[in-house]
Design a protein around this motif. Sequence first.
Motif, PDB file in Angstrom:
ATOM      1  N   ASP A  43       0.866  -1.267   0.049  1.00  0.00           N
ATOM      2  CA  ASP A  43      -0.086   0.013  -0.059  1.00  0.00           C
ATOM      3  C   ASP A  43       0.770   1.401  -0.064  1.00  0.00           C
ATOM      4  OD1 ASP A  43      -2.252  -1.685  -0.010  1.00  0.00           O
ATOM      5  OD2 ASP A  43      -2.804  -1.557   2.156  1.00  0.00           O
ATOM      6  N   SER A  44       1.932   1.140   0.662  1.00  0.00           N
ATOM      7  CA  SER A  44       2.767   2.489   0.586  1.00  0.00           C
ATOM      8  C   SER A  44       3.582   2.767  -0.777  1.00  0.00           C
ATOM      9  CB  SER A  44       3.975   2.231   1.763  1.00  0.00           C
ATOM     10  OG  SER A  44       4.999   1.412   1.512  1.00  0.00           O
ATOM     11  N   LEU A  45       3.714   1.406  -1.370  1.00  0.00           N
ATOM     12  CA  LEU A  45       4.349   1.508  -2.587  1.00  0.00           C
ATOM     13  C   LEU A  45       3.140   2.109  -3.789  1.00  0.00           C
ATOM     14  CD1 LEU A  45       6.209  -1.860  -3.101  1.00  0.00           C
ATOM     15  CD2 LEU A  45       7.235   0.384  -3.120  1.00  0.00           C
ATOM     16  N   LEU A  46       2.125   1.716  -3.627  1.00  0.00           N
ATOM     17  CA  LEU A  46       0.994   2.234  -4.361  1.00  0.00           C
ATOM     18  C   LEU A  46       0.734   3.573  -4.033  1.00  0.00           C
ATOM     19  CD1 LEU A  46      -1.455  -0.784  -4.227  1.00  0.00           C
ATOM     20  CD2 LEU A  46      -0.066  -0.055  -6.175  1.00  0.00           C
ATOM     21  N   ASN A  47       0.795   4.021  -2.729  1.00  0.00           N
ATOM     22  CA  ASN A  47       0.339   5.666  -2.503  1.00  0.00           C
ATOM     23  C   ASN A  47       1.457   6.319  -3.020  1.00  0.00           C
ATOM     24  OD1 ASN A  47      -1.988   5.007  -1.312  1.00  0.00           O
ATOM     25  ND2 ASN A  47      -0.872   4.457   0.916  1.00  0.00           N
ATOM     26  N   ALA A  48       2.903   5.822  -3.096  1.00  0.00           N
ATOM     27  CA  ALA A  48       3.794   6.735  -3.146  1.00  0.00           C
ATOM     28  C   ALA A  48       4.066   6.992  -4.784  1.00  0.00           C
ATOM     29  CB  ALA A  48       5.103   5.884  -2.886  1.00  0.00           C
ATOM     30  N   ASP A  49       3.429   6.070  -5.684  1.00  0.00           N
ATOM     31  CA  ASP A  49       3.144   6.214  -7.019  1.00  0.00           C
ATOM     32  C   ASP A  49       2.058   6.690  -7.423  1.00  0.00           C
ATOM     33  OD1 ASP A  49       5.830   5.675  -7.972  1.00  0.00           O
ATOM     34  OD2 ASP A  49       5.303   3.389  -8.102  1.00  0.00           O
ATOM     35  N   GLU A  50       1.112   6.797  -6.324  1.00  0.00           N
ATOM     36  CA  GLU A  50      -0.540   7.534  -6.584  1.00  0.00           C
ATOM     37  C   GLU A  50      -1.331   6.581  -7.414  1.00  0.00           C
ATOM     38  OE1 GLU A  50       0.129  11.312  -8.008  1.00  0.00           O
ATOM     39  OE2 GLU A  50       0.474  12.090  -6.147  1.00  0.00           O
ATOM     40  N   ILE A  51      -1.212   5.081  -7.048  1.00  0.00           N
ATOM     41  CA  ILE A  51      -1.683   3.998  -7.997  1.00  0.00           C
ATOM     42  C   ILE A  51      -2.617   3.514  -7.013  1.00  0.00           C
ATOM     43  CG2 ILE A  51      -1.701   2.193  -9.335  1.00  0.00           C
ATOM     44  CD1 ILE A  51       1.238   3.132 -10.166  1.00  0.00           C
ATOM     45  N   SER A  52      -3.676   3.209  -7.474  1.00  0.00           N
ATOM     46  CA  SER A  52      -4.844   2.304  -6.705  1.00  0.00           C
ATOM     47  C   SER A  52      -4.715   0.953  -6.943  1.00  0.00           C
ATOM     48  CB  SER A  52      -6.385   2.756  -6.696  1.00  0.00           C
ATOM     49  OG  SER A  52      -6.885   2.407  -7.868  1.00  0.00           O
ATOM     50  N   LYS A  53      -4.865   0.019  -6.133  1.00  0.00           N
ATOM     51  CA  LYS A  53      -4.668  -1.515  -6.443  1.00  0.00           C
ATOM     52  C   LYS A  53      -5.887  -1.745  -7.592  1.00  0.00           C
ATOM     53  CE  LYS A  53      -5.052  -6.051  -4.089  1.00  0.00           C
ATOM     54  NZ  LYS A  53      -5.880  -6.634  -5.277  1.00  0.00           N
ATOM     55  N   GLU A  54      -6.982  -1.170  -7.321  1.00  0.00           N
ATOM     56  CA  GLU A  54      -8.313  -1.413  -8.433  1.00  0.00           C
ATOM     57  C   GLU A  54      -7.413  -1.125  -9.688  1.00  0.00           C
ATOM     58  OE1 GLU A  54      -8.509   0.476  -5.339  1.00  0.00           O
ATOM     59  OE2 GLU A  54      -9.503  -1.436  -4.514  1.00  0.00           O
ATOM     60  N   ALA A  55      -6.812   0.035  -9.808  1.00  0.00           N
ATOM     61  CA  ALA A  55      -6.489   0.715 -11.131  1.00  0.00           C
ATOM     62  C   ALA A  55      -5.510  -0.411 -11.906  1.00  0.00           C
ATOM     63  CB  ALA A  55      -5.554   1.974 -11.198  1.00  0.00           C
ATOM     64  N   ILE A  56      -4.583  -1.178 -11.053  1.00  0.00           N
ATOM     65  CA  ILE A  56      -3.565  -2.072 -11.405  1.00  0.00           C
ATOM     66  C   ILE A  56      -4.459  -3.296 -11.964  1.00  0.00           C
ATOM     67  CG2 ILE A  56      -1.947  -3.591 -11.324  1.00  0.00           C
ATOM     68  CD1 ILE A  56      -0.243  -1.292  -9.513  1.00  0.00           C
ATOM     69  N   ASP A  57      -5.179  -3.456 -11.078  1.00  0.00           N
ATOM     70  CA  ASP A  57      -6.278  -4.831 -11.299  1.00  0.00           C
ATOM     71  C   ASP A  57      -7.106  -4.711 -12.739  1.00  0.00           C
ATOM     72  OD1 ASP A  57      -5.404  -6.143  -9.039  1.00  0.00           O
ATOM     73  OD2 ASP A  57      -7.100  -5.545  -7.953  1.00  0.00           O
ATOM     74  N   ASP A  58      -7.681  -3.676 -12.966  1.00  0.00           N
ATOM     75  CA  ASP A  58      -8.281  -2.959 -14.310  1.00  0.00           C
ATOM     76  C   ASP A  58      -7.405  -3.179 -15.365  1.00  0.00           C
ATOM     77  OD1 ASP A  58     -10.739  -2.906 -12.749  1.00  0.00           O
ATOM     78  OD2 ASP A  58     -10.502  -0.642 -12.673  1.00  0.00           O
ATOM     79  N   TYR A  59      -6.314  -2.614 -15.231  1.00  0.00           N
ATOM     80  CA  TYR A  59      -5.059  -2.538 -16.154  1.00  0.00           C
ATOM     81  C   TYR A  59      -4.799  -3.978 -16.753  1.00  0.00           C
ATOM     82  CZ  TYR A  59      -0.808  -1.825 -18.559  1.00  0.00           C
ATOM     83  OH  TYR A  59       0.180  -2.005 -19.741  1.00  0.00           O
TER      84      TYR A  59
END
Length: 107
Positions: A43-59
């Motif tokens: 979660d800290s990695l995702l927050n640092a890059d301003e990416i949500s887990k859902e965005a990656i899952d959708d991608y």
Amino acid sequence: MWSKLTIYREQKLAQKYAKITAETWVAYAKFNNEPEKYRQYRDSLLNADEISKEAIDDYLANYQKEAEKYIYFATLVSFYVDSLAAVEDSLLKTVPIPAGDTAFKIR
């Protein structure tokens, strides 16, 4: 027909998501027995890059349907994982193991 700008944007997005995917895969291996620590790190990695887990899952869901587009992403993930694993391995080799942590004690 895709324009050069569209292709560039797609490649940049693939690079960004491949990097974060690789980082989370390596973190998963590192924190294998500590799921809460892994989730916090992810979660800290995702927050640092301003990416949500859902965005990656959708991608991933979108690109897995189109294998020819997914190859670039998968190749990047593989490259990044290999690179990060090499760094982790080299760091492990440079850190001395304290005497109390050795599996066998010499008498």
